[in-house]
Design a protein around this motif. Structure first.
Motif, PDB file in Angstrom:
ATOM      1  N   PHE A   1       0.755  -0.978  -0.110  1.00 34.58           N
ATOM      2  CA  PHE A   1      -0.115  -0.110   0.083  1.00 34.58           C
ATOM      3  C   PHE A   1       0.787   1.296  -0.025  1.00 34.58           C
ATOM      4  CE2 PHE A   1      -2.860  -3.369   1.518  1.00 34.58           C
ATOM      5  CZ  PHE A   1      -4.132  -2.953   1.106  1.00 34.58           C
ATOM      6  N   HIS A   2       0.538   2.435  -0.609  1.00 37.04           N
ATOM      7  CA  HIS A   2       1.050   3.587  -0.847  1.00 37.04           C
ATOM      8  C   HIS A   2       0.476   4.607  -0.100  1.00 37.04           C
ATOM      9  CE1 HIS A   2       3.565   1.776  -3.974  1.00 37.04           C
ATOM     10  NE2 HIS A   2       2.491   1.135  -4.363  1.00 37.04           N
ATOM     11  N   SER A   3      -0.467   4.553   0.805  1.00 39.60           N
ATOM     12  CA  SER A   3      -1.218   5.625   1.371  1.00 39.60           C
ATOM     13  C   SER A   3      -1.679   4.941   2.549  1.00 39.60           C
ATOM     14  CB  SER A   3      -2.347   6.019   0.708  1.00 39.60           C
ATOM     15  OG  SER A   3      -3.680   5.188   0.486  1.00 39.60           O
ATOM     16  N   THR A   4      -2.657   5.769   3.516  1.00 38.71           N
ATOM     17  CA  THR A   4      -3.169   5.110   4.773  1.00 38.71           C
ATOM     18  C   THR A   4      -4.678   5.317   4.519  1.00 38.71           C
ATOM     19  OG1 THR A   4      -3.156   7.523   5.590  1.00 38.71           O
ATOM     20  CG2 THR A   4      -1.159   5.934   6.015  1.00 38.71           C
ATOM     21  N   SER A   5      -5.068   5.402   3.371  1.00 36.28           N
ATOM     22  CA  SER A   5      -6.707   5.833   3.128  1.00 36.28           C
ATOM     23  C   SER A   5      -7.347   4.561   2.829  1.00 36.28           C
ATOM     24  CB  SER A   5      -6.754   6.823   1.786  1.00 36.28           C
ATOM     25  OG  SER A   5      -8.098   6.866   1.581  1.00 36.28           O
ATOM     26  N   ASP A   6      -8.518   4.453   3.448  1.00 38.28           N
ATOM     27  CA  ASP A   6      -9.189   3.231   3.358  1.00 38.28           C
ATOM     28  C   ASP A   6      -9.856   3.085   1.607  1.00 38.28           C
ATOM     29  OD1 ASP A   6     -10.955   5.466   3.356  1.00 38.28           O
ATOM     30  OD2 ASP A   6     -12.426   4.347   4.785  1.00 38.28           O
ATOM     31  N   THR A   7      -9.493   4.159   0.948  1.00 34.51           N
ATOM     32  CA  THR A   7      -9.829   4.139  -0.278  1.00 34.51           C
ATOM     33  C   THR A   7      -9.090   3.214  -1.251  1.00 34.51           C
ATOM     34  OG1 THR A   7     -10.642   6.635  -0.273  1.00 34.51           O
ATOM     35  CG2 THR A   7     -10.382   5.501  -2.417  1.00 34.51           C
ATOM     36  N   GLU A   8      -7.785   3.224  -0.689  1.00 39.88           N
ATOM     37  CA  GLU A   8      -6.866   2.276  -1.565  1.00 39.88           C
ATOM     38  C   GLU A   8      -7.289   0.897  -1.109  1.00 39.88           C
ATOM     39  OE1 GLU A   8      -2.263   1.688  -2.404  1.00 39.88           O
ATOM     40  OE2 GLU A   8      -2.608   2.731  -0.848  1.00 39.88           O
ATOM     41  N   VAL A   9      -7.492   0.806   0.132  1.00 40.71           N
ATOM     42  CA  VAL A   9      -8.209  -0.787   0.492  1.00 40.71           C
ATOM     43  C   VAL A   9      -9.449  -1.131  -0.500  1.00 40.71           C
ATOM     44  CG1 VAL A   9      -9.143  -2.022   2.427  1.00 40.71           C
ATOM     45  CG2 VAL A   9      -7.368  -0.435   2.839  1.00 40.71           C
ATOM     46  N   ILE A  10     -10.293  -0.234  -0.573  1.00 43.44           N
ATOM     47  CA  ILE A  10     -11.334  -0.279  -1.717  1.00 43.44           C
ATOM     48  C   ILE A  10     -10.912  -0.948  -3.017  1.00 43.44           C
ATOM     49  CG2 ILE A  10     -13.537   0.419  -2.713  1.00 43.44           C
ATOM     50  CD1 ILE A  10     -14.087   2.061  -0.400  1.00 43.44           C
ATOM     51  N   ALA A  11      -9.914   0.065  -3.633  1.00 46.38           N
ATOM     52  CA  ALA A  11      -9.270  -0.210  -4.625  1.00 46.38           C
ATOM     53  C   ALA A  11      -8.699  -1.706  -4.882  1.00 46.38           C
ATOM     54  CB  ALA A  11      -8.520   1.013  -5.136  1.00 46.38           C
ATOM     55  N   TYR A  12      -7.924  -1.945  -3.925  1.00 49.23           N
ATOM     56  CA  TYR A  12      -7.167  -3.334  -3.868  1.00 49.23           C
ATOM     57  C   TYR A  12      -8.258  -4.563  -3.790  1.00 49.23           C
ATOM     58  CZ  TYR A  12      -3.086  -5.888  -2.774  1.00 49.23           C
ATOM     59  OH  TYR A  12      -2.014  -6.947  -3.246  1.00 49.23           O
ATOM     60  N   THR A  13      -9.280  -4.243  -3.065  1.00 50.07           N
ATOM     61  CA  THR A  13     -10.499  -5.273  -3.058  1.00 50.07           C
ATOM     62  C   THR A  13     -11.236  -5.420  -4.525  1.00 50.07           C
ATOM     63  OG1 THR A  13     -11.031  -4.649  -0.678  1.00 50.07           O
ATOM     64  CG2 THR A  13     -12.582  -5.874  -2.152  1.00 50.07           C
ATOM     65  N   ILE A  14     -11.424  -4.484  -5.024  1.00 53.99           N
ATOM     66  CA  ILE A  14     -11.963  -4.537  -6.450  1.00 53.99           C
ATOM     67  C   ILE A  14     -11.122  -5.082  -7.674  1.00 53.99           C
ATOM     68  CG2 ILE A  14     -13.001  -3.134  -8.490  1.00 53.99           C
ATOM     69  CD1 ILE A  14     -14.036  -1.215  -6.344  1.00 53.99           C
ATOM     70  N   THR A  15      -9.820  -4.718  -7.320  1.00 51.60           N
ATOM     71  CA  THR A  15      -8.841  -5.303  -8.360  1.00 51.60           C
ATOM     72  C   THR A  15      -8.613  -6.723  -8.211  1.00 51.60           C
ATOM     73  OG1 THR A  15      -6.994  -4.551  -7.077  1.00 51.60           O
ATOM     74  CG2 THR A  15      -7.620  -3.051  -8.949  1.00 51.60           C
ATOM     75  N   ARG A  16      -8.745  -7.074  -6.954  1.00 47.45           N
ATOM     76  CA  ARG A  16      -8.544  -8.543  -6.886  1.00 47.45           C
ATOM     77  C   ARG A  16      -9.661  -9.186  -7.262  1.00 47.45           C
ATOM     78  NH1 ARG A  16      -4.657 -10.921  -3.888  1.00 47.45           N
ATOM     79  NH2 ARG A  16      -5.934 -12.731  -3.315  1.00 47.45           N
ATOM     80  N   GLU A  17     -10.703  -8.664  -7.272  1.00 44.79           N
ATOM     81  CA  GLU A  17     -11.991  -9.388  -7.837  1.00 44.79           C
ATOM     82  C   GLU A  17     -12.119  -9.456  -9.178  1.00 44.79           C
ATOM     83  OE1 GLU A  17     -14.222 -11.079  -6.200  1.00 44.79           O
ATOM     84  OE2 GLU A  17     -13.457 -10.721  -4.174  1.00 44.79           O
ATOM     85  N   ARG A  18     -11.334  -8.369  -9.627  1.00 46.68           N
ATOM     86  CA  ARG A  18     -11.285  -8.426 -11.229  1.00 46.68           C
ATOM     87  C   ARG A  18     -10.486  -9.306 -11.950  1.00 46.68           C
ATOM     88  NH1 ARG A  18     -12.258  -8.260 -15.698  1.00 46.68           N
ATOM     89  NH2 ARG A  18     -12.251  -6.411 -17.198  1.00 46.68           N
ATOM     90  N   LEU A  19      -9.806  -9.887 -11.036  1.00 43.71           N
ATOM     91  CA  LEU A  19      -8.783 -11.212 -11.698  1.00 43.71           C
ATOM     92  C   LEU A  19      -9.453 -12.317 -12.379  1.00 43.71           C
ATOM     93  CD1 LEU A  19      -6.080 -11.311  -8.953  1.00 43.71           C
ATOM     94  CD2 LEU A  19      -5.874 -10.592 -11.499  1.00 43.71           C
ATOM     95  N   THR A  20     -10.920 -12.512 -11.745  1.00 43.10           N
ATOM     96  CA  THR A  20     -11.775 -13.635 -12.178  1.00 43.10           C
ATOM     97  C   THR A  20     -13.137 -13.102 -12.441  1.00 43.10           C
ATOM     98  OG1 THR A  20     -12.490 -13.906  -9.875  1.00 43.10           O
ATOM     99  CG2 THR A  20     -10.861 -15.340 -10.467  1.00 43.10           C
ATOM    100  N   ALA A  21     -13.559 -11.616 -12.277  1.00 39.64           N
ATOM    101  CA  ALA A  21     -14.741 -11.373 -12.735  1.00 39.64           C
ATOM    102  C   ALA A  21     -14.704 -11.023 -14.297  1.00 39.64           C
ATOM    103  CB  ALA A  21     -15.007  -9.996 -12.079  1.00 39.64           C
ATOM    104  N   PRO A  22     -15.842 -11.090 -14.870  1.00 39.71           N
ATOM    105  CA  PRO A  22     -15.845 -10.872 -16.409  1.00 39.71           C
ATOM    106  C   PRO A  22     -15.715  -9.577 -16.838  1.00 39.71           C
ATOM    107  CG  PRO A  22     -17.876 -11.599 -15.637  1.00 39.71           C
ATOM    108  CD  PRO A  22     -17.054 -11.646 -14.624  1.00 39.71           C
ATOM    109  N   SER A  23     -16.001  -8.584 -15.934  1.00 42.72           N
ATOM    110  CA  SER A  23     -16.190  -7.072 -16.218  1.00 42.72           C
ATOM    111  C   SER A  23     -16.116  -6.382 -14.812  1.00 42.72           C
ATOM    112  CB  SER A  23     -17.622  -6.620 -16.660  1.00 42.72           C
ATOM    113  OG  SER A  23     -18.650  -7.070 -15.583  1.00 42.72           O
ATOM    114  N   ILE A  24     -15.779  -5.049 -15.022  1.00 44.59           N
ATOM    115  CA  ILE A  24     -15.377  -4.350 -14.052  1.00 44.59           C
ATOM    116  C   ILE A  24     -16.383  -3.910 -13.025  1.00 44.59           C
ATOM    117  CG2 ILE A  24     -16.023  -2.108 -15.456  1.00 44.59           C
ATOM    118  CD1 ILE A  24     -13.361  -2.359 -12.413  1.00 44.59           C
ATOM    119  N   GLU A  25     -17.698  -4.013 -13.687  1.00 42.03           N
ATOM    120  CA  GLU A  25     -19.092  -3.802 -12.750  1.00 42.03           C
ATOM    121  C   GLU A  25     -19.370  -5.029 -11.963  1.00 42.03           C
ATOM    122  OE1 GLU A  25     -20.738  -4.331 -17.117  1.00 42.03           O
ATOM    123  OE2 GLU A  25     -19.085  -3.616 -16.120  1.00 42.03           O
TER     124      GLU A  25
END
Length: 480
Positions: A137-161
């Motif tokens: 992580f490069h920040s202390t914001s929980d927003t980066e945690v959200i971004a990390y959670t979404i990108t991990r799901e993106r590995l197997t999800a067929p779309s960003i939504e």
């Protein structure tokens, strides 16, 4: 250093996103105007991320919108076909450039930009889980945690939504999100609907924003509120909705109506201005006072004071002149200024209060220091009596869903009786709107309201003990 207005509950963050259709709309200028309209929600930092045919350009810095996005900066940014923007007040994470938003993530499935309003209650647990798996992580914001959670799901999800949809059950607490991928603009709101989020149109183009005032400021029209739990996906085929997480009990933060949102906004079907006037009217019914004039503390106390005046029949007056050239992030550079904070920002209009019994209405009393100074100004201006009334109930408990109050330690009402508070503030009488009263102010609101900061009864699980992590402290001390 503390802010000059440190006695107030701090604002939230503001988010905005635009998807251009056609050639006429300038997405950068549109986002700039929208962020200006959302400046009240956060003055520590701001930023934009522009999507120029799949290539992302970002600009984020500490400072106000007009300070960060000067004419030269705006002209240097690509025109793009999508843009998201953010203005920030830190509820989680320190006020350093690394925590400014939007966050732009480079990922094997393509870049992603994210802006967030709210506060995760399980951010520390998620972050630790990701770090133990090798996450950096490069920040202390929980927003980066959200971004990390979404990108991990993106590995197997067929779309960003779909990745956002799969990530939402893992995110606990309050979040209104705007996510940008190379071809899509996504908006998502937590299932409780703690923080507002709405959809609008500018011609044929689509926009999303924290408040309707931002859509209007950008030259658009409000379409509807985004539902709690809803995901809105905007792409070349239009706007479509995913409601997998909708239908749960809702809990919009009541402080959006009391203090946070702009008076010209309509939040989930309820006018903010009307809600504040109604709060003042209910306050007049609950706390009648014999007085000569009703005045409000600028800015959020003015509408409530007007409502009190109209209900009570006591004349309304302009009691203070507010210095328009001092922002909410004005820093106190010396001890002398710390002792004169209110005098720098507010000046009483003596003609309104001299020789009169004054009803003073403010949106809330948090720590009491500023309130005491305001009362002293009225005394010096010649008020014979000062009756202090709050258009919110007593602030007794922390907020874990985005408002910057994480401890009872400094809450005056949590540590003193009403009579003790009256004496400390130096007023002739002191009153607060009841919890039952505050629940009635938002006429027409489609959601139930969260009043946890007044009752201690929260709609969602809260962390055992909020604290600043060692990493956050370290980055705060080392940041330049």
């Amino acid at each position: 250093m503390k802010e000059i207005w440190s006695d107030k509950v701090h604002e939230e963050c503001g988010v905005f996103g635009v998807y251009r259709r056609g050639d006429e709309l300038d997405v950068v200028s549109t986002t700039y105007y929208a962020l200006y309209a959302l400046q009240h929600r956060g003055q520590e930092s701001c930023g934009m991320a522009v999507n120029d045919d799949g290539v992302f350009y970002k600009r984020r810095e500490l400072g106000l919108v007009n300070e960060v996005f000067t004419k030269d900066v705006l002209e240097s940014m690509p025109r793009g076909n999508m843009c998201i923007g953010h203005c920030r007040y830190a509820t989680t994470g320190t006020p350093v450039r690394a925590n400014a938003q939007p966050f732009v993530i480079r990922h094997v499935k393509g870049p992603m930009a994210l802006a967030h309003n709210g506060n995760l209650t399980n951010a520390a647990e998620l972050r630790e889980e990701f770090e133990l798996m090798g996450g950096i992580f490069h920040s202390t914001s929980d927003t980066e945690v959200i971004a990390y959670t979404i990108t991990r799901e993106r590995l197997t999800a067929p779309s960003i939504e779909k990745a956002v949809e799969n990530a939402m059950p893992k995110l606990k607490g309050a979040y209104s999100l705007v996510v940008m991928s190379p071809r899509k603009l996504i908006a998502a709101r937590d299932p409780y609907g703690f923080r507002p989020l709405c959809l609008g149109k500018i011609g044929d183009s689509d926009v999303v924003a924290s408040e309707s005032c931002a859509i209007h400021a950008a030259g658009g029209e409000f379409v509807r509120d985004i539902e709690p739990g809803e995901i809105v996906c905007i792409d070349e085929n239009g706007v479509h909705s995913i409601r997998t997480h909708c239908g749960k009990p809702t809990s919009l933060c009541v402080f959006e109506f009391v203090y946070i949102a702009r008076p010209d906004s309509v939040v989930d079907g309820a006018s903010v201005h009307r809600a504040r006037r109604r709060a003042g009217a209910l306050l007049a019914l609950e706390h009648p006072v014999q007085a000569d004039v009703v005045i409000g503390v600028p800015d959020s106390g003015l509408d409530a004071a007007l409502g009190y005046s109209q209900q009570s029949g006591i004349p309304y007056g302009i009691g203070f002149l507010k210095n328009k050239y001092i922002g909410r992030t004005f820093i106190q550079p010396s001890q002398q200024l710390r002792e004169n904070t209110v005098r720098i920002k507010l000046n009483p209009i003596a003609d309104t209060v001299r020789g009169k019994r004054v009803v003073l209405v403010d949106d809330s009393i948090v720590r009491g220091t500023t309130s005491r100074q305001i009362v002293q100004l009225l005394r010096e201006a010649g008020a014979t009596e000062v009756h202090f009334l709050s258009s919110a109930p007593k602030f007794l408990y922390p907020c874990y869903f985005g408002v910057d109050v994480d401890s009872r330690e400094n809450l005056i009402a949590a540590n003193h009786s009403t009579e003790e508070m009256r004496q400390m503030l130096g007023v002739d009488s002191l009153g607060f709107l009841s919890v039952d009263g505050v629940k009635k102010i938002a006429e027409g609101c489609k959601l139930d309201l969260c009043t946890g900061c007044f009752t201690g009864e929260y709609p969602a699980e809260v962390p055992a003990s909020p604290h600043k992590s060692k990493f956050e402290k370290k980055i705060s001390e080392s940041a330049d």
